[in-house]
Design a protein around this motif. Sequence first.
Motif, mmCIF file in Angstrom:
data_model
loop_
_atom_site.group_PDB
_atom_site.id
_atom_site.type_symbol
_atom_site.label_atom_id
_atom_site.label_comp_id
_atom_site.label_asym_id
_atom_site.label_seq_id
_atom_site.Cartn_x
_atom_site.Cartn_y
_atom_site.Cartn_z
ATOM 1 N N ILE A 165 -1.233 0.258 12.637
ATOM 2 C CA ILE A 165 -1.678 -1.321 12.593
ATOM 3 C C ILE A 165 -3.914 -1.034 12.818
ATOM 4 O O ILE A 165 -4.031 -0.812 14.029
ATOM 5 C CB ILE A 165 -1.338 -2.347 13.072
ATOM 6 N N LEU A 166 -4.947 -1.444 11.366
ATOM 7 C CA LEU A 166 -6.076 -1.061 12.437
ATOM 8 C C LEU A 166 -6.472 -2.886 12.556
ATOM 9 O O LEU A 166 -6.067 -3.826 11.136
ATOM 10 C CB LEU A 166 -6.666 -0.706 11.019
ATOM 11 N N LEU A 178 -4.672 -7.964 21.175
ATOM 12 C CA LEU A 178 -3.573 -7.812 20.366
ATOM 13 C C LEU A 178 -3.488 -5.871 19.818
ATOM 14 O O LEU A 178 -2.745 -5.268 19.641
ATOM 15 C CB LEU A 178 -2.444 -8.298 18.619
ATOM 16 N N ALA A 179 -4.720 -5.550 20.306
ATOM 17 C CA ALA A 179 -5.245 -3.886 19.785
ATOM 18 C C ALA A 179 -3.782 -3.785 21.003
ATOM 19 O O ALA A 179 -4.506 -3.054 22.333
ATOM 20 C CB ALA A 179 -6.178 -2.882 20.170
ATOM 21 N N ASP A 180 -3.574 -2.251 20.986
ATOM 22 C CA ASP A 180 -3.691 -1.184 21.866
ATOM 23 C C ASP A 180 -4.124 -0.039 22.913
ATOM 24 O O ASP A 180 -4.405 0.131 23.524
ATOM 25 C CB ASP A 180 -2.157 -0.390 21.318
ATOM 26 N N LEU A 236 -1.802 0.148 7.895
ATOM 27 C CA LEU A 236 -1.938 1.897 7.087
ATOM 28 C C LEU A 236 -0.633 2.492 7.163
ATOM 29 O O LEU A 236 -0.279 2.096 7.622
ATOM 30 C CB LEU A 236 -3.063 2.496 8.526
ATOM 31 N N ARG A 237 -0.643 2.968 5.838
ATOM 32 C CA ARG A 237 0.261 4.370 5.701
ATOM 33 C C ARG A 237 0.012 5.604 6.041
ATOM 34 O O ARG A 237 -0.375 5.489 5.017
ATOM 35 C CB ARG A 237 0.786 2.883 4.105
ATOM 36 N N ASP A 238 0.552 6.080 6.027
ATOM 37 C CA ASP A 238 0.999 7.166 5.654
ATOM 38 C C ASP A 238 0.037 7.681 6.698
ATOM 39 O O ASP A 238 -0.934 9.138 5.398
ATOM 40 C CB ASP A 238 1.375 7.916 4.785
ATOM 41 N N PRO A 239 -0.322 8.383 7.841
ATOM 42 C CA PRO A 239 0.597 7.584 8.676
ATOM 43 C C PRO A 239 0.757 6.436 9.199
ATOM 44 O O PRO A 239 -0.589 5.231 8.941
ATOM 45 C CB PRO A 239 0.280 8.618 10.318
ATOM 46 N N PRO A 272 0.602 -10.668 10.949
ATOM 47 C CA PRO A 272 2.662 -11.304 10.211
ATOM 48 C C PRO A 272 3.574 -10.061 11.270
ATOM 49 O O PRO A 272 3.322 -9.193 11.208
ATOM 50 C CB PRO A 272 2.719 -10.389 8.733
ATOM 51 N N GLU A 273 4.114 -11.609 11.548
ATOM 52 C CA GLU A 273 5.446 -10.965 12.412
ATOM 53 C C GLU A 273 6.323 -10.282 11.509
ATOM 54 O O GLU A 273 7.292 -9.194 11.918
ATOM 55 C CB GLU A 273 5.871 -12.481 12.467
ATOM 56 N N ASP A 274 6.249 -9.956 10.513
ATOM 57 C CA ASP A 274 7.209 -9.074 9.053
ATOM 58 C C ASP A 274 6.905 -7.809 9.474
ATOM 59 O O ASP A 274 7.155 -6.661 9.009
ATOM 60 C CB ASP A 274 7.374 -9.658 7.644
ATOM 61 N N TRP A 275 5.189 -7.404 9.878
ATOM 62 C CA TRP A 275 4.809 -6.563 10.209
ATOM 63 C C TRP A 275 5.488 -5.503 11.137
ATOM 64 O O TRP A 275 5.551 -5.712 11.965
ATOM 65 C CB TRP A 275 3.534 -6.387 10.091
ATOM 66 N N PRO A 276 6.100 -4.612 11.021
ATOM 67 C CA PRO A 276 6.666 -3.400 11.390
ATOM 68 C C PRO A 276 6.059 -2.895 13.287
ATOM 69 O O PRO A 276 4.536 -3.358 12.829
ATOM 70 C CB PRO A 276 6.767 -1.763 11.044
ATOM 71 N N GLN A 277 6.561 -3.354 14.087
ATOM 72 C CA GLN A 277 5.553 -2.854 16.178
ATOM 73 C C GLN A 277 5.190 -1.441 16.102
ATOM 74 O O GLN A 277 5.981 -0.169 16.045
ATOM 75 C CB GLN A 277 6.910 -3.466 16.711
ATOM 76 N N LEU A 278 4.544 -1.042 15.361
ATOM 77 C CA LEU A 278 3.281 -0.342 15.736
ATOM 78 C C LEU A 278 2.542 -0.377 16.386
ATOM 79 O O LEU A 278 2.098 -0.912 16.763
ATOM 80 C CB LEU A 278 2.860 0.275 13.311
ATOM 81 N N PHE A 279 1.547 1.277 16.150
ATOM 82 C CA PHE A 279 0.547 1.620 17.239
ATOM 83 C C PHE A 279 -0.289 0.507 16.809
ATOM 84 O O PHE A 279 -1.045 0.617 15.292
ATOM 85 C CB PHE A 279 -0.258 2.675 17.247
#
Length: 186
Positions: free
Chosen positions: A12-13, A119-121, A6-9, A42-49
């Motif tokens: 990852i869902l 993998l969910a926080d 998800l973008r802005d903010p 995917p490994e290339d996705w940033p490490q996000l919430f």
Amino acid sequence: MSNFLLRDPDCILIHIPKTGGSSIRRGLWQGRYDGPAFGEIPEDWPQLFRFAFVRHPLDRFVSAYADFTQIRGYKGSMGRFADIVMDESVGYGEERATRKERIRHHTIPQTHPFNCLDLADTVYRFEAYEAELARLAEKTGVGLDGLQHRRRTQHEGWRAVMDADLVRKLTGFYEEDFTRLGYALP
């Protein structure tokens, strides 16, 4: 099921079907997302919430049945639908070429590794959707004004539409969901 960046903010869902994810993705994030990524982040996705919503397994099953009968044109009985759901020989992955595969894709246990729930926080509960969305908004900064329920169906709760035999079968099939997600067994 499928995961979305998800973008802005940015976050990852981890989208498990029939837990309100389409409303989040298309409503709150108004289509600002990348994906889907099936069965992985995917490994290339940033490490996000990373977050997911879960739902009582039998309510989720009834919602999926309603979705397939009211929106997707399925004409079979709930018992036949359950047989497809529990048929381990039917695929559920990215391809989903047949109706049976689409049914399985939308109904495999929430705790199945393909869904990436581990993998969910944070895991939110569909049963308290509005309050949980408020918690999500506080955590991410997303505004709640874009929320419109997507793919909502009309149906009664599982107790009203399932006989004891079907409840027993599905409870066994979704046993890990009940156990790991903390839902009381019927």
